[in-house]
Design a protein around this motif. Sequence first.
Motif, PDB file in Angstrom:
ATOM      1  N   TRP A  22       0.866  -1.235  -0.149  1.00 45.44           N
ATOM      2  CA  TRP A  22       0.012   0.098  -0.094  1.00 45.44           C
ATOM      3  C   TRP A  22       0.994   1.376   0.048  1.00 45.44           C
ATOM      4  CZ3 TRP A  22      -4.694  -0.389  -1.396  1.00 45.44           C
ATOM      5  CH2 TRP A  22      -5.680  -1.611  -1.036  1.00 45.44           C
ATOM      6  N   VAL A  23       1.936   1.321   0.780  1.00 46.60           N
ATOM      7  CA  VAL A  23       2.864   2.345   0.793  1.00 46.60           C
ATOM      8  C   VAL A  23       3.739   2.496  -0.382  1.00 46.60           C
ATOM      9  CG1 VAL A  23       4.708   3.267   1.966  1.00 46.60           C
ATOM     10  CG2 VAL A  23       3.188   2.266   3.465  1.00 46.60           C
ATOM     11  N   PHE A  24       4.106   1.466  -0.978  1.00 43.44           N
ATOM     12  CA  PHE A  24       4.790   1.665  -2.448  1.00 43.44           C
ATOM     13  C   PHE A  24       3.939   2.208  -3.416  1.00 43.44           C
ATOM     14  CE2 PHE A  24       7.431  -0.532  -5.634  1.00 43.44           C
ATOM     15  CZ  PHE A  24       8.503   0.147  -5.714  1.00 43.44           C
ATOM     16  N   ALA A  25       2.609   1.742  -3.326  1.00 42.79           N
ATOM     17  CA  ALA A  25       1.713   1.995  -4.426  1.00 42.79           C
ATOM     18  C   ALA A  25       1.440   3.409  -4.204  1.00 42.79           C
ATOM     19  CB  ALA A  25       0.422   1.000  -4.491  1.00 42.79           C
ATOM     20  N   GLY A  26       1.103   3.784  -2.772  1.00 40.69           N
ATOM     21  CA  GLY A  26       0.831   5.307  -2.447  1.00 40.69           C
ATOM     22  C   GLY A  26       1.926   6.283  -3.073  1.00 40.69           C
ATOM     23  N   HIS A  27       3.250   5.863  -2.800  1.00 46.37           N
ATOM     24  CA  HIS A  27       4.047   6.833  -3.343  1.00 46.37           C
ATOM     25  C   HIS A  27       3.776   6.895  -4.851  1.00 46.37           C
ATOM     26  CE1 HIS A  27       6.330   6.353   0.256  1.00 46.37           C
ATOM     27  NE2 HIS A  27       7.335   7.243  -0.311  1.00 46.37           N
ATOM     28  N   LEU A  31       3.564  10.701  -6.571  1.00 41.06           N
ATOM     29  CA  LEU A  31       4.694  11.284  -7.345  1.00 41.06           C
ATOM     30  C   LEU A  31       4.045  11.511  -8.744  1.00 41.06           C
ATOM     31  CD1 LEU A  31       7.576   8.762  -6.562  1.00 41.06           C
ATOM     32  CD2 LEU A  31       7.368  11.341  -6.473  1.00 41.06           C
ATOM     33  N   ALA A  32       2.657  10.725  -8.943  1.00 43.43           N
ATOM     34  CA  ALA A  32       2.280  10.836 -10.260  1.00 43.43           C
ATOM     35  C   ALA A  32       1.379  12.389 -10.399  1.00 43.43           C
ATOM     36  CB  ALA A  32       1.095  10.007 -10.824  1.00 43.43           C
ATOM     37  N   GLU A  33       1.178  12.847  -9.219  1.00 38.44           N
ATOM     38  CA  GLU A  33       0.152  14.100  -8.920  1.00 38.44           C
ATOM     39  C   GLU A  33       1.195  15.367  -8.553  1.00 38.44           C
ATOM     40  OE1 GLU A  33      -2.659  14.510 -10.185  1.00 38.44           O
ATOM     41  OE2 GLU A  33      -2.934  12.359 -10.629  1.00 38.44           O
ATOM     42  N   LEU A  34       2.212  14.895  -7.775  1.00 39.89           N
ATOM     43  CA  LEU A  34       2.822  16.025  -7.061  1.00 39.89           C
ATOM     44  C   LEU A  34       3.832  17.008  -8.042  1.00 39.89           C
ATOM     45  CD1 LEU A  34       3.364  16.610  -4.018  1.00 39.89           C
ATOM     46  CD2 LEU A  34       5.311  15.632  -4.061  1.00 39.89           C
ATOM     47  N   PRO A  35       3.637  18.253  -7.927  1.00 34.71           N
ATOM     48  CA  PRO A  35       4.409  18.987  -8.793  1.00 34.71           C
ATOM     49  C   PRO A  35       5.713  18.874  -8.697  1.00 34.71           C
ATOM     50  CG  PRO A  35       2.687  20.492  -7.921  1.00 34.71           C
ATOM     51  CD  PRO A  35       2.671  19.122  -7.110  1.00 34.71           C
ATOM     52  N   THR A  36       6.537  19.131  -9.750  1.00 29.23           N
ATOM     53  CA  THR A  36       7.859  19.122  -9.563  1.00 29.23           C
ATOM     54  C   THR A  36       8.751  20.078  -8.746  1.00 29.23           C
ATOM     55  OG1 THR A  36       8.116  20.314 -11.716  1.00 29.23           O
ATOM     56  CG2 THR A  36       8.343  17.939 -11.937  1.00 29.23           C
ATOM     57  N   SER A  37       7.923  21.199  -8.513  1.00 27.72           N
ATOM     58  CA  SER A  37       8.351  22.244  -7.781  1.00 27.72           C
ATOM     59  C   SER A  37       8.226  22.049  -6.181  1.00 27.72           C
ATOM     60  CB  SER A  37       7.643  23.819  -8.251  1.00 27.72           C
ATOM     61  OG  SER A  37       6.205  23.493  -7.992  1.00 27.72           O
TER      62      SER A  37
END
Length: 207
Positions: A22-27, A31-37
């Motif tokens: 769950w934690v690995f998939a949560g990452h 990461l798919a949504e978190l802005p690069t900034s």
Amino acid sequence: NYDPPYTEPNSGDCYWSRGNGWVFAGHVRVLAELPTSDSHRNEYIRTFQAMANALQQVQRSDGFWNASLHDPNNYGGKETSGTAFFTYGMAWGINNGFLDKAIYGPVVERAWTAMATEAVHPSGFLGYVQGTGAEPSNNYPFTYNDTTDFGVGAFLLASSEVYIMLSGTQAGIKGDVNGDGIVDIVDALLVAQFYVGLNPDNFDQSK
């Protein structure tokens, strides 16, 4: 109670496969949504890569992961839900440039082959899934006839990323490989059959 100072019979700490899944998939989802900034993005990347490195070292020789990751002889045996989450995360990491395909590609392929050939029934039923729980011992042992909806969901997530990895194409992948308008276990089975060389009918690689 599996929290430290508890140790496994081989003296290792206890790490539950699906809990870490769950934690690995949560990452992946973060990461798919978190802005690069975002100031925390690099921390998520480091944790994701560290987990991938630790997980690839404890994969079983048959491609699955045990429910208890640090002791193969304690609650050992095939377990699909954790394996599917790890496969999903590693394949996604390869597809998005966070993991080295030369290192993690074979790990993903072993895991996918194991699930597709050993856990999937001819009917599409998915087996070796640990039931609802919070630790390695819950519902042990896990059999060919044990399943849950979240195990199937993890398997579908894995199938979508493994297909992208094998096709080498990121854009336009929707998952509806049989063109029936829905993404379901049938699509995952077609992907599994395609991967193991069965070349199923009505399989649209463009999807």
